[in-house]
Design a protein around this motif. Structure first.
Motif, short mmCIF file in Angstrom:
data_model
loop_
_atom_site.label_atom_id
_atom_site.label_comp_id
_atom_site.label_asym_id
_atom_site.label_seq_id
_atom_site.Cartn_x
_atom_site.Cartn_y
_atom_site.Cartn_z
N SER A 9 66.52 0.28 15.39
CA SER A 9 66.81 1.54 14.72
C SER A 9 68.03 1.36 13.84
O SER A 9 69.00 0.70 14.24
CB SER A 9 67.06 2.66 15.73
OG SER A 9 65.88 2.96 16.42
N SER A 11 70.88 3.29 11.04
CA SER A 11 71.49 4.48 10.45
C SER A 11 72.06 4.07 9.10
O SER A 11 72.81 3.08 9.02
CB SER A 11 72.59 5.04 11.34
OG SER A 11 72.05 5.52 12.54
N THR A 45 57.92 7.32 4.62
CA THR A 45 58.20 8.62 5.26
C THR A 45 57.42 8.80 6.55
O THR A 45 57.77 9.65 7.36
CB THR A 45 57.85 9.78 4.32
OG1 THR A 45 56.49 9.66 3.92
CG2 THR A 45 58.76 9.78 3.10
N ARG A 94 67.04 12.50 6.36
CA ARG A 94 65.90 12.66 7.26
C ARG A 94 65.62 11.33 7.94
O ARG A 94 66.29 10.34 7.69
CB ARG A 94 64.66 13.16 6.53
CG ARG A 94 64.19 12.21 5.43
CD ARG A 94 62.83 12.52 4.91
NE ARG A 94 61.87 12.17 5.95
CZ ARG A 94 60.58 12.35 5.87
NH1 ARG A 94 60.06 12.90 4.80
NH2 ARG A 94 59.77 12.00 6.83
N GLN A 95 64.56 11.29 8.72
CA GLN A 95 64.13 10.05 9.37
C GLN A 95 63.07 9.37 8.51
O GLN A 95 62.15 10.01 8.01
CB GLN A 95 63.56 10.35 10.75
CG GLN A 95 63.11 9.11 11.50
CD GLN A 95 62.60 9.42 12.89
OE1 GLN A 95 62.45 10.58 13.27
NE2 GLN A 95 62.32 8.39 13.66
N PHE A 97 60.87 5.34 8.18
CA PHE A 97 60.36 4.23 8.98
C PHE A 97 60.27 3.01 8.08
O PHE A 97 59.82 3.10 6.95
CB PHE A 97 58.99 4.59 9.56
CG PHE A 97 59.04 5.85 10.37
CD1 PHE A 97 59.37 5.81 11.70
CD2 PHE A 97 58.83 7.09 9.77
CE1 PHE A 97 59.46 6.98 12.45
CE2 PHE A 97 58.92 8.26 10.51
CZ PHE A 97 59.23 8.19 11.85
N SER A 116 62.89 2.87 13.13
CA SER A 116 63.30 4.11 12.49
C SER A 116 64.55 3.87 11.66
O SER A 116 65.40 3.06 12.04
CB SER A 116 63.61 5.18 13.54
OG SER A 116 62.46 5.49 14.27
N PHE A 118 67.47 6.27 10.02
CA PHE A 118 68.02 7.62 9.92
C PHE A 118 68.97 7.67 8.73
O PHE A 118 70.01 7.01 8.74
CB PHE A 118 68.73 8.00 11.21
CG PHE A 118 67.81 7.98 12.40
CD1 PHE A 118 67.03 9.08 12.70
CD2 PHE A 118 67.68 6.85 13.18
CE1 PHE A 118 66.15 9.06 13.79
CE2 PHE A 118 66.81 6.81 14.27
CZ PHE A 118 66.05 7.92 14.57
N SER A 120 71.53 9.67 6.27
CA SER A 120 72.45 10.81 6.29
C SER A 120 73.15 10.94 4.96
O SER A 120 73.47 9.94 4.30
CB SER A 120 73.52 10.61 7.38
OG SER A 120 72.94 10.52 8.64
#
Length: 125
Positions: A9, A11, A45, A94-95, A97, A116, A118, A120
């Motif tokens: 994952s 960010s 998305t 949003r999230q 992939f 994922s 994320f 921001s």
């Protein structure tokens, strides 16, 4: 090689350059031979979107674009994905992939890393 894809994952900041390096090893921990391999990093998305749906952002190891590039170091078995600020500006908060593909589009295409992402919004400088 262990079961693929490896899951990670991430960010990220919308509109800020993103860079991540991945070192690939065989099951016996020796460095993977990446000679002649091509890579593509796509951000979508929805995790079930197929190649028929254009990704939000895509970069590859065959050519640099305004959205970024992928550098492959065959000596260290390292793949570095760089998505420029221009490419990251295509995201919204949003999230998403992503998948890092090896030999995408070929019969032996392999999803090497997936997960994922994320995104921001961040304050302007």
């Amino acid at each position: 090689m262990s079961s693929l894809p490896n899951l990670l994952s991430l960010s990220v900041a919308v509109g800020s350059q993103f860079s991540e390096s991945f070192v690939f090893q065989n099951e016996d921990k020796s460095l993977m031979n990446l000679t002649g391999k091509i890579f593509e990093f796509s951000i979508r998305t929805d995790p079930i979107q197929t190649s028929a749906t254009a990704p939000v952002v895509s970069v590859n190891s065959t050519s640099s674009t305004a959205n970024g590039t992928i550098t492959v170091n065959t000596f260290t078995a390292t793949v570095t994905v760089t998505v420029t600020a221009t490419g990251m500006a295509l995201l919204s908060q949003r999230q998403f992939f992503y998948t890092l593909w090896m030999d995408e589009g070929l019969a032996d295409a392999t999803a090497m890393v997936s997960g994922s992402m994320f995104a921001s919004n961040v304050s302007a400088p």
